[in-house]
Design a protein around this motif. Structure first.
Motif, mmCIF file in Angstrom:
data_model
loop_
_atom_site.group_PDB
_atom_site.id
_atom_site.type_symbol
_atom_site.label_atom_id
_atom_site.label_comp_id
_atom_site.label_asym_id
_atom_site.label_seq_id
_atom_site.Cartn_x
_atom_site.Cartn_y
_atom_site.Cartn_z
ATOM 1 N N ALA A 109 0.855 -1.189 0.000
ATOM 2 C CA ALA A 109 0.000 0.000 0.000
ATOM 3 C C ALA A 109 0.891 1.238 0.000
ATOM 4 O O ALA A 109 2.043 1.185 0.469
ATOM 5 C CB ALA A 109 -0.914 0.000 1.227
ATOM 6 N N PRO A 110 0.391 2.366 -0.514
ATOM 7 C CA PRO A 110 1.205 3.584 -0.568
ATOM 8 C C PRO A 110 1.779 4.012 0.777
ATOM 9 O O PRO A 110 2.901 4.529 0.840
ATOM 10 C CB PRO A 110 0.218 4.632 -1.107
ATOM 11 C CG PRO A 110 -0.756 3.846 -1.918
ATOM 12 C CD PRO A 110 -0.919 2.546 -1.184
ATOM 13 N N ASN A 111 1.024 3.775 1.858
ATOM 14 C CA ASN A 111 1.519 4.213 3.170
ATOM 15 C C ASN A 111 2.660 3.341 3.701
ATOM 16 O O ASN A 111 3.201 3.609 4.773
ATOM 17 C CB ASN A 111 0.377 4.284 4.190
ATOM 18 C CG ASN A 111 -0.308 2.944 4.424
ATOM 19 O OD1 ASN A 111 0.145 1.908 3.934
ATOM 20 N ND2 ASN A 111 -1.408 2.964 5.164
ATOM 21 N N GLU A 112 3.031 2.298 2.944
ATOM 22 C CA GLU A 112 4.162 1.454 3.341
ATOM 23 C C GLU A 112 5.464 1.871 2.650
ATOM 24 O O GLU A 112 6.526 1.324 2.948
ATOM 25 C CB GLU A 112 3.862 -0.017 3.023
ATOM 26 C CG GLU A 112 2.693 -0.593 3.816
ATOM 27 C CD GLU A 112 2.436 -2.058 3.486
ATOM 28 O OE1 GLU A 112 3.234 -2.651 2.735
ATOM 29 O OE2 GLU A 112 1.434 -2.600 3.977
ATOM 30 N N LEU A 113 5.376 2.838 1.732
ATOM 31 C CA LEU A 113 6.557 3.221 0.960
ATOM 32 C C LEU A 113 7.679 3.775 1.835
ATOM 33 O O LEU A 113 8.848 3.415 1.664
ATOM 34 C CB LEU A 113 6.184 4.255 -0.106
ATOM 35 C CG LEU A 113 5.591 3.717 -1.404
ATOM 36 C CD1 LEU A 113 5.075 4.860 -2.263
ATOM 37 C CD2 LEU A 113 6.627 2.897 -2.169
ATOM 38 N N GLU A 114 7.325 4.658 2.759
ATOM 39 C CA GLU A 114 8.366 5.278 3.581
ATOM 40 C C GLU A 114 9.111 4.229 4.403
ATOM 41 O O GLU A 114 10.346 4.252 4.485
ATOM 42 C CB GLU A 114 7.757 6.345 4.493
ATOM 43 C CG GLU A 114 8.809 7.231 5.129
ATOM 44 C CD GLU A 114 8.267 8.593 5.545
ATOM 45 O OE1 GLU A 114 9.053 9.352 6.139
ATOM 46 O OE2 GLU A 114 7.086 8.883 5.279
ATOM 47 N N ASN A 115 8.364 3.293 4.984
ATOM 48 C CA ASN A 115 9.012 2.214 5.735
ATOM 49 C C ASN A 115 9.844 1.331 4.812
ATOM 50 O O ASN A 115 10.888 0.807 5.208
ATOM 51 C CB ASN A 115 7.965 1.364 6.460
ATOM 52 C CG ASN A 115 7.377 2.068 7.673
ATOM 53 O OD1 ASN A 115 7.974 3.017 8.191
ATOM 54 N ND2 ASN A 115 6.211 1.627 8.110
ATOM 55 N N GLY A 116 9.375 1.179 3.570
ATOM 56 C CA GLY A 116 10.126 0.391 2.597
ATOM 57 C C GLY A 116 11.495 0.993 2.322
ATOM 58 O O GLY A 116 12.512 0.284 2.300
ATOM 59 N N PHE A 117 11.540 2.298 2.138
ATOM 60 C CA PHE A 117 12.829 2.951 1.892
ATOM 61 C C PHE A 117 13.702 2.943 3.143
ATOM 62 O O PHE A 117 14.927 2.816 3.049
ATOM 63 C CB PHE A 117 12.620 4.364 1.360
ATOM 64 C CG PHE A 117 12.421 4.401 -0.130
ATOM 65 C CD1 PHE A 117 13.505 4.468 -0.989
ATOM 66 C CD2 PHE A 117 11.150 4.324 -0.673
ATOM 67 C CE1 PHE A 117 13.333 4.474 -2.364
ATOM 68 C CE2 PHE A 117 10.964 4.324 -2.049
ATOM 69 C CZ PHE A 117 12.057 4.398 -2.902
ATOM 70 N N SER A 118 13.079 3.043 4.306
ATOM 71 C CA SER A 118 13.848 2.932 5.549
ATOM 72 C C SER A 118 14.499 1.553 5.652
ATOM 73 O O SER A 118 15.646 1.420 6.098
ATOM 74 C CB SER A 118 12.935 3.171 6.759
ATOM 75 O OG SER A 118 12.448 4.498 6.763
ATOM 76 N N ALA A 119 13.761 0.524 5.206
ATOM 77 C CA ALA A 119 14.305 -0.840 5.225
ATOM 78 C C ALA A 119 15.469 -0.981 4.246
ATOM 79 O O ALA A 119 16.434 -1.702 4.513
ATOM 80 C CB ALA A 119 13.206 -1.847 4.895
#
Length: 234
Positions: A109-119
């Motif tokens: 989902a779009p709201n998971e993108l920021e956590n994805g880049f943090s990962a």
């Protein structure tokens, strides 16, 4: 029916087995069960795929050419999209050959993108590859924004990302693929059976580099890579 992208193709396939469906572009249609084989589809679906056997490896190779010390590459993907599995599988042999470790970053989902880049950053990724998926295309600008904010070099699935500020893309010419669909529609309207029309793979690929973004994130594009670019955004 003309359908572009795995989501649309899957929806039309589920809707009808009688009306001819022409894929304007899509992921691996054999692996996804849309056709029996590329040479003889065998059902009511035919058309074009935007993937070629060497495409994933070529993207990884280009990243390695650009960043010689690259040892870990993140793969941004929506695992719920049809093209997820085939595209990941396509990258794996190239990663082994180039001694690059892949770090799969699932974003549902779009709201998971920021956590994805943090990962990606936490996993010490030196760059990332964004897969060709409609769900990611819809948040293209946000992906580019987060990549540049984190100064993370990105290999994108089409040139629209690079035009939006992404670093580099290497992909089939999607506009050319859509033009080719007209020949399929014409032949089917003249009586050809989709089951007997081979699925075409792309033959024209385009390397697009954004030098403004390279400067912004602190990447120097080697001259030999720049010389291979079909288009450079300065």
């Amino acid at each position: 029916i003309v359908a572009g992208g795995s989501t649309a193709i899957r929806a039309t396939k589920n809707a009808t087995k009688a009306i001819p469906i022409v894929m304007a572009h899509g992921s691996d249609p054999v692996a996804l069960g849309y056709v029996a084989s590329l040479s003889r589809p065998g059902g009511n679906i035919t058309g074009l795929t935007h993937l070629a056997p060497e495409l994933g490896g070529k993207r990884l190779e280009l990243l390695k050419d650009m960043i010689a010390q690259l040892t870990r590459v993140a793969v941004l993907t929506d695992p719920g999209t049809g093209g997820h599995g085939p595209q990941i599988k396509e990258l794996e042999p190239a990663a082994r050959a180039l001694a690059v470790q892949l770090l799969v970053i699932p974003v549902r989902a779009p709201n998971e993108l920021e956590n994805g880049f943090s990962a990606m950053i936490a996993g010490r990724s030196g760059a990332f590859i964004g897969l060709q998926q409609p769900t990611l295309d819809r948040v293209r600008d946000r992906i580019v924004e987060l990549a540049n904010k984190n100064r993370l070099p990105g290999m994108y699935p089409n040139s629209e990302y690079v035009e939006a500020g992404g670093l580099v893309s290497y992909a089939a010419d999607i506009v050319a693929l859509f033009r080719r669909t007209a020949s399929y529609v014409d032949r089917i309207l003249k009586g050809a059976r989709p089951a007997e029309l081979p699925v075409e793979q792309p033959t024209n690929f385009e390397l697009v580099i954004n030098l403004k973004t390279a400067k912004q994130i602190g990447i120097e594009i080697p001259p030999h890579v720049l010389a291979r670019a079909d288009r450079v955004i300065r």
